[in-house]
Scaffold this active site. Structure first.
Site, PDB file in Angstrom:
ATOM      1  N   GLY A  14      17.300 -22.397 -35.086  1.00  0.00           N
ATOM      2  CA  GLY A  14      16.373 -23.521 -35.250  1.00  0.00           C
ATOM      3  C   GLY A  14      15.772 -23.972 -33.929  1.00  0.00           C
ATOM      4  O   GLY A  14      15.530 -25.153 -33.717  1.00  0.00           O
ATOM      5  N   THR A  16      12.452 -23.175 -31.108  1.00  0.00           N
ATOM      6  CA  THR A  16      10.997 -23.096 -31.321  1.00  0.00           C
ATOM      7  C   THR A  16      10.665 -21.921 -32.242  1.00  0.00           C
ATOM      8  O   THR A  16       9.859 -22.048 -33.167  1.00  0.00           O
ATOM      9  CB  THR A  16      10.288 -22.941 -29.958  1.00  0.00           C
ATOM     10  OG1 THR A  16      10.633 -24.058 -29.154  1.00  0.00           O
ATOM     11  CG2 THR A  16       8.790 -22.875 -30.121  1.00  0.00           C
ATOM     12  N   ALA A  17      11.310 -20.771 -31.995  1.00  0.00           N
ATOM     13  CA  ALA A  17      10.980 -19.575 -32.784  1.00  0.00           C
ATOM     14  C   ALA A  17      11.342 -19.774 -34.255  1.00  0.00           C
ATOM     15  O   ALA A  17      10.553 -19.465 -35.158  1.00  0.00           O
ATOM     16  CB  ALA A  17      11.700 -18.356 -32.211  1.00  0.00           C
ATOM     17  N   SER A  41      22.594 -24.353 -35.684  1.00  0.00           N
ATOM     18  CA  SER A  41      23.824 -25.020 -35.317  1.00  0.00           C
ATOM     19  C   SER A  41      23.578 -25.999 -34.188  1.00  0.00           C
ATOM     20  O   SER A  41      23.173 -25.605 -33.098  1.00  0.00           O
ATOM     21  CB  SER A  41      24.839 -23.964 -34.882  1.00  0.00           C
ATOM     22  OG  SER A  41      25.827 -24.584 -34.117  1.00  0.00           O
ATOM     23  N   ILE A  44      25.488 -25.226 -31.036  1.00  0.00           N
ATOM     24  CA  ILE A  44      24.970 -24.239 -30.066  1.00  0.00           C
ATOM     25  C   ILE A  44      23.741 -24.796 -29.345  1.00  0.00           C
ATOM     26  O   ILE A  44      23.599 -24.654 -28.146  1.00  0.00           O
ATOM     27  CB  ILE A  44      24.631 -22.905 -30.775  1.00  0.00           C
ATOM     28  CG1 ILE A  44      25.906 -22.283 -31.334  1.00  0.00           C
ATOM     29  CG2 ILE A  44      23.929 -21.945 -29.819  1.00  0.00           C
ATOM     30  CD1 ILE A  44      25.694 -20.996 -32.091  1.00  0.00           C
ATOM     31  N   GLU A  51       7.402 -24.923 -21.734  1.00  0.00           N
ATOM     32  CA  GLU A  51       6.520 -26.069 -21.899  1.00  0.00           C
ATOM     33  C   GLU A  51       5.044 -25.715 -21.792  1.00  0.00           C
ATOM     34  O   GLU A  51       4.196 -26.500 -22.148  1.00  0.00           O
ATOM     35  CB  GLU A  51       6.880 -27.101 -20.831  1.00  0.00           C
ATOM     36  CG  GLU A  51       8.327 -27.526 -20.996  1.00  0.00           C
ATOM     37  CD  GLU A  51       8.819 -28.477 -19.942  1.00  0.00           C
ATOM     38  OE1 GLU A  51       8.511 -28.261 -18.768  1.00  0.00           O
ATOM     39  OE2 GLU A  51       9.500 -29.435 -20.298  1.00  0.00           O
ATOM     40  N   LYS A  80      -4.149 -27.868 -21.045  1.00  0.00           N
ATOM     41  CA  LYS A  80      -3.993 -26.816 -20.031  1.00  0.00           C
ATOM     42  C   LYS A  80      -5.222 -25.908 -20.050  1.00  0.00           C
ATOM     43  O   LYS A  80      -5.559 -25.334 -21.085  1.00  0.00           O
ATOM     44  CB  LYS A  80      -2.724 -26.011 -20.351  1.00  0.00           C
ATOM     45  CG  LYS A  80      -2.517 -24.834 -19.418  1.00  0.00           C
ATOM     46  CD  LYS A  80      -1.269 -24.047 -19.781  1.00  0.00           C
ATOM     47  CE  LYS A  80      -1.206 -22.768 -18.982  1.00  0.00           C
ATOM     48  NZ  LYS A  80      -0.193 -21.821 -19.482  1.00  0.00           N
ATOM     49  N   VAL A 187      26.642 -18.914 -37.937  1.00  0.00           N
ATOM     50  CA  VAL A 187      26.856 -17.639 -38.640  1.00  0.00           C
ATOM     51  C   VAL A 187      27.982 -16.910 -37.924  1.00  0.00           C
ATOM     52  O   VAL A 187      27.892 -16.640 -36.723  1.00  0.00           O
ATOM     53  CB  VAL A 187      25.564 -16.787 -38.596  1.00  0.00           C
ATOM     54  CG1 VAL A 187      25.828 -15.377 -39.131  1.00  0.00           C
ATOM     55  CG2 VAL A 187      24.433 -17.466 -39.362  1.00  0.00           C
ATOM     56  N   LEU A 335      13.230 -15.339 -28.503  1.00  0.00           N
ATOM     57  CA  LEU A 335      14.078 -14.743 -27.467  1.00  0.00           C
ATOM     58  C   LEU A 335      14.983 -13.666 -28.045  1.00  0.00           C
ATOM     59  O   LEU A 335      15.422 -12.770 -27.319  1.00  0.00           O
ATOM     60  CB  LEU A 335      14.915 -15.835 -26.793  1.00  0.00           C
ATOM     61  CG  LEU A 335      14.093 -16.933 -26.101  1.00  0.00           C
ATOM     62  CD1 LEU A 335      15.000 -18.051 -25.607  1.00  0.00           C
ATOM     63  CD2 LEU A 335      13.268 -16.363 -24.949  1.00  0.00           C
TER      64      LEU A 335
HETATM   65  C1  LIG Z   1      13.357 -20.251 -17.801  1.00  0.00           C
HETATM   66  C2  LIG Z   1      12.510 -20.157 -19.027  1.00  0.00           C
HETATM   67  C3  LIG Z   1      11.225 -20.714 -19.023  1.00  0.00           C
HETATM   68  C4  LIG Z   1      10.398 -20.604 -20.134  1.00  0.00           C
HETATM   69  N1  LIG Z   1       9.125 -21.091 -20.093  1.00  0.00           N
HETATM   70  C5  LIG Z   1       8.289 -20.839 -21.120  1.00  0.00           C
HETATM   71  C6  LIG Z   1       6.935 -21.270 -21.096  1.00  0.00           C
HETATM   72  O1  LIG Z   1       6.487 -21.935 -20.164  1.00  0.00           O
HETATM   73  N2  LIG Z   1       6.154 -20.956 -22.145  1.00  0.00           N
HETATM   74  C7  LIG Z   1       6.611 -20.239 -23.205  1.00  0.00           C
HETATM   75  O2  LIG Z   1       5.842 -19.924 -24.112  1.00  0.00           O
HETATM   76  N3  LIG Z   1       7.911 -19.887 -23.291  1.00  0.00           N
HETATM   77  C8  LIG Z   1       8.743 -20.149 -22.281  1.00  0.00           C
HETATM   78  N4  LIG Z   1      10.047 -19.774 -22.370  1.00  0.00           N
HETATM   79  C9  LIG Z   1      10.541 -19.189 -23.592  1.00  0.00           C
HETATM   80  C10 LIG Z   1      10.844 -20.272 -24.620  1.00  0.00           C
HETATM   81  O3  LIG Z   1      11.837 -21.130 -24.117  1.00  0.00           O
HETATM   82  C11 LIG Z   1      11.329 -19.631 -25.904  1.00  0.00           C
HETATM   83  O4  LIG Z   1      10.422 -18.668 -26.324  1.00  0.00           O
HETATM   84  C12 LIG Z   1      11.433 -20.646 -27.002  1.00  0.00           C
HETATM   85  O5  LIG Z   1      12.199 -21.732 -26.602  1.00  0.00           O
HETATM   86  C13 LIG Z   1      12.018 -20.040 -28.227  1.00  0.00           C
HETATM   87  O6  LIG Z   1      13.384 -19.905 -28.115  1.00  0.00           O
HETATM   88  P1  LIG Z   1      14.162 -19.378 -29.390  1.00  0.00           P
HETATM   89  O7  LIG Z   1      13.864 -20.267 -30.535  1.00  0.00           O
HETATM   90  O8  LIG Z   1      13.908 -17.929 -29.547  1.00  0.00           O
HETATM   91  O9  LIG Z   1      15.702 -19.510 -28.955  1.00  0.00           O
HETATM   92  P2  LIG Z   1      16.633 -20.803 -28.761  1.00  0.00           P
HETATM   93  O10 LIG Z   1      15.894 -21.996 -28.328  1.00  0.00           O
HETATM   94  O11 LIG Z   1      17.770 -20.323 -27.904  1.00  0.00           O
HETATM   95  O12 LIG Z   1      17.189 -21.104 -30.216  1.00  0.00           O
HETATM   96  C14 LIG Z   1      18.213 -20.335 -30.785  1.00  0.00           C
HETATM   97  C15 LIG Z   1      18.657 -21.001 -32.079  1.00  0.00           C
HETATM   98  O13 LIG Z   1      19.606 -20.140 -32.703  1.00  0.00           O
HETATM   99  C16 LIG Z   1      20.718 -20.904 -33.128  1.00  0.00           C
HETATM  100  N5  LIG Z   1      21.876 -20.014 -33.162  1.00  0.00           N
HETATM  101  C17 LIG Z   1      22.318 -19.165 -32.197  1.00  0.00           C
HETATM  102  N6  LIG Z   1      23.419 -18.499 -32.632  1.00  0.00           N
HETATM  103  C18 LIG Z   1      23.642 -18.922 -33.892  1.00  0.00           C
HETATM  104  C19 LIG Z   1      24.626 -18.617 -34.868  1.00  0.00           C
HETATM  105  N7  LIG Z   1      25.614 -17.722 -34.653  1.00  0.00           N
HETATM  106  N8  LIG Z   1      24.576 -19.254 -36.057  1.00  0.00           N
HETATM  107  C20 LIG Z   1      23.599 -20.176 -36.314  1.00  0.00           C
HETATM  108  N9  LIG Z   1      22.640 -20.493 -35.436  1.00  0.00           N
HETATM  109  C21 LIG Z   1      22.675 -19.885 -34.247  1.00  0.00           C
HETATM  110  C22 LIG Z   1      20.808 -22.039 -32.132  1.00  0.00           C
HETATM  111  O14 LIG Z   1      21.520 -23.122 -32.668  1.00  0.00           O
HETATM  112  C23 LIG Z   1      19.336 -22.349 -31.924  1.00  0.00           C
HETATM  113  O15 LIG Z   1      18.915 -23.215 -32.953  1.00  0.00           O
HETATM  114  C24 LIG Z   1      10.889 -19.931 -21.282  1.00  0.00           C
HETATM  115  C25 LIG Z   1      12.193 -19.429 -21.308  1.00  0.00           C
HETATM  116  C26 LIG Z   1      13.007 -19.528 -20.200  1.00  0.00           C
HETATM  117  C27 LIG Z   1      14.393 -18.950 -20.234  1.00  0.00           C
END
Ligand SMILES: Cc1cc2nc3c(=O)[nH]c(=O)nc-3n(C[C@H](O)[C@H](O)[C@H](O)COP(=O)(O)OP(=O)(O)OC[C@H]3O[C@@H](n4cnc5c(N)ncnc54)[C@H](O)[C@@H]3O)c2cc1C
Length: 507
Positions: A14, A16-17, A41, A44, A51, A80, A187, A335
């Site tokens: 849950g 951004t993705a 979760s 987590i 941003e 931006k 999970v 990610l």
């Molecule tokens: C240093 C840095 C800078 C960044 N800057 C930018 C930027 O300027 N612009 C941009 O577009 N992107 C940027 N990003 C990327 C951006 O942060 C991510 O693309 C975005 O936050 C999406 O993350 P996500 O949802 O894939 O993962 P996460 O935010 O890590 O979410 C993962 C989710 O999975 C859940 N989860 C994990 N394991 C389990 C499990 N076993 N069971 C149930 N739930 C689980 C967690 O609870 C969480 O809800 C940056 C990333 C980094 C590291």
């Protein structure tokens, strides 16, 4: 409805993705075809950085029915117009990669061809002097592009800088209002059909069980489904993009709000500065082979423009991508699918592409083979093109002041990039792709900003007199200055927006 349409789509994660995926699926696909369940979760948590965005996010928000003013308010967003790069080719250099064209075609040829000729004759300004968004950044102005395509002020785009911790909750409201359901839990077991290998059931730590037909792995770097269960493997690109850590900290605002992100190169990486309405986001992205964590933290703190508002937060990553983004009945998004460092704010965009590409292929066939192959090839291409564009920023440098810059300047680069750079150096032409995120103006901005200049310009320009070219260049600058004179400064624009939102709440 075809028999093979997956009815129950389960999104795990849950951040951004995850919420982008859930919000898009329930907004775009008919409810009679899909039920969307998202598992996340709180224990987590989410990564919560990210941003700065690209203009394409506007289209995503629009497609799923998000009101721009509500979004800007909910996420404390600013506007931006591009990214300013400081100290990249040489210490002291600055240039902006804008969301928009440079100049306008002259004699039916791309503007930069005429500009290159006039530059060689010592009769032109910097390329950025002929870009409306670059000049808007310099003057701290903002206005939305004009609707009339013949107006010079229509020729740019804009994106947002927003509080990354607020976008997912905002999307959650949107998704739940349209029928997505949310399950809290971790999970801890993934069940697969022994015959097909497809995932069909997830066990959660709280005893709940979630069944599904199709799964989105949005679990961030963990890749709980795509890697831990399906073991697709990871292609590591650290040898080309050696930055592998970041340390992030918010700071107090200082001065007017710039309508752009800044990326300042340091000795072993670079630092972002992202202005939001209520604070500034900062982070130092660095390569652990070339500096240590304490030194990186100090560089970050020494280069803040306002007081730090929290303790700096360390993050680690490996640049690269999953060998398959889609395996069996699971796609990895965000990610979980891969990560390219945030230099060009591409991560949320790659997430958007992953989701929209899946939706375009929907409904999928029984064994998913056709869609899977096409999807994997498409997303791999997108990742590779962003990768090459990022490598260009490092490789096209003249810096010799640290081991990091010596490494990236002299390292072997992918053939795809080497060919592109050679074509530009020789002819001034930017190789065109049928697909891919960054188009000609983006490549131009970075080539020229990093002092990669073409040896030749288009010979057809040689029949035009210098005086005529000079006049065309001057006319473009006058158009730009006239357009800018009509625009408010960025803070005034944001304040007007807030007043309008307040008025509409009360009236
Ligand atoms: C240093 C840095 C800078 C960044 N800057 C930018 C930027 O300027 N612009 C941009 O577009 N992107 C940027 N990003 C990327 C951006 O942060 C991510 O693309 C975005 O936050 C999406 O993350 P996500 O949802 O894939 O993962 P996460 O935010 O890590 O979410 C993962 C989710 O999975 C859940 N989860 C994990 N394991 C389990 C499990 N076993 N069971 C149930 N739930 C689980 C967690 O609870 C969480 O809800 C940056 C990333 C980094 C590291």
């Amino acid at each position: 409805m075809g028999q093979d349409v997956p009815r129950r789509i389960v999104v795990v994660g849950g951040g951004t993705a995850g919420w982008m995926a859930a919000a898009a699926l329930v907004s775009v696909l008919p409810a009679r075809r899909v039920q969307v369940t998202l598992i996340e979760s709180e224990a987590i948590g989410i990564i919560g950085v990210g941003e700065a965005t690209l203009p394409h996010l506007r289209q995503f928000n629009e497609t799923i029915g998000i009101d721009e003013a509500e979004f800007l308010e909910a996420t404390s967003a600013t506007m931006k117009l591009g990214i300013e790069f400081v100290n990249w080719a040489r210490i002291g250099d600055r240039y902006v990669h804008p969301f928009g064209d440079f100049g306008a075609d002259i004699a039916g040829l791309p503007f930069h061809q005429a500009w290159s000729r006039m530059r060689a004759a010592g009769q032109s300004g910097e390329i950025g002097d002929y870009s409306l968004p670059v000049r808007m950044c310099a003057e701290n102005r903002f206005e939305r592009p004009a609707d009339d395509p013949t107006d010079f002020a229509s020729r740019f785009g804009y994106a947002y800088q927003f509080d990354a911790t607020r976008y997912a909750p905002f999307l959650r409201q949107h998704a739940e209002a349209r029928g997505a359901s949310r399950v809290e839990g971790i999970v801890n077991a993934v069940h697969r059909d022994p015959a097909t290998g497809n995932i069909h059931r997830l066990d959660l730590d709280n005893g709940q069980v979630v069944d599904g037909d199709f799964f989105f792995d949005c679990t961030g770097f963990r890749g709980v489904l795509i890697e831990q269960a399906l073991n697709v493997g990871y292609e590591d690109w650290s040898h080309w993009l050696p930055c592998n850590r970041a340390i992030a900290v918010p700071s107090e605002k200082s001065g007017p709000t710039p309508p752009y992100t800044r990326a300042t190169a340091h000795q072993a990486g670079w630092q972002w500065r992202i202005p939001l309405q209520h604070r500034t986001g900062n982070g130092h992205v660095y390569a652990s082979d070339f500096t240590d964590d304490d030194a990186a933290r100090q560089v970050l703190l020494d280069n803040l423009e306002g007081n730090a508002l929290a303790d700096p937060r360390p993050l680690r990553f490996t640049t690269g991508r999953r060998k398959q983004f889609w395996s069996h009945n699971c796609i990895s998004v965000g990610l979980a699918g891969g990560f390219l460092e945030p230099l060009e704010s591409t991560s949320i965009h790659l997430t958007q592409i992953a989701i929209t590409q899946f939706i375009e292929l929907f409904p999928v066939t029984g064994d998913y083979k056709l869609e899977r192959d096409s999807y994997n090839a498409h997303i791999a291409r997108e990742f590779e093109r962003v990768r090459d564009f990022l490598i260009l920023h490092y490789h096209a440098t003249e810096r010799t002041d640290s081991a990091f810059w010596n490494y990236v300047r002299t390292m072997p680069i992918p053939d795809s990039l080497a060919e592109k750079m050679a074509l530009f150096r020789e002819t001034g032409r930017v190789a065109r792709y049928q697909q891919g995120l960054f188009l000609e103006p983006s490549w131009l901005a970075v080539y020229l900003g990093q002092r990669v200049h073409p040896n030749h310009w288009d010979g057809r320009l040689d029949v035009i007199a210098d005086a005529a070219l000079d006049q065309s260049l001057n006319a473009i600058q006058s158009d730009i200055e006239r357009a800018i004179a009509r625009m408010p400064d960025h803070d005034t624009w944001l304040a007007r927006l807030a007043t309008r939102a307040e008025d509409s709440r009360h009236g």
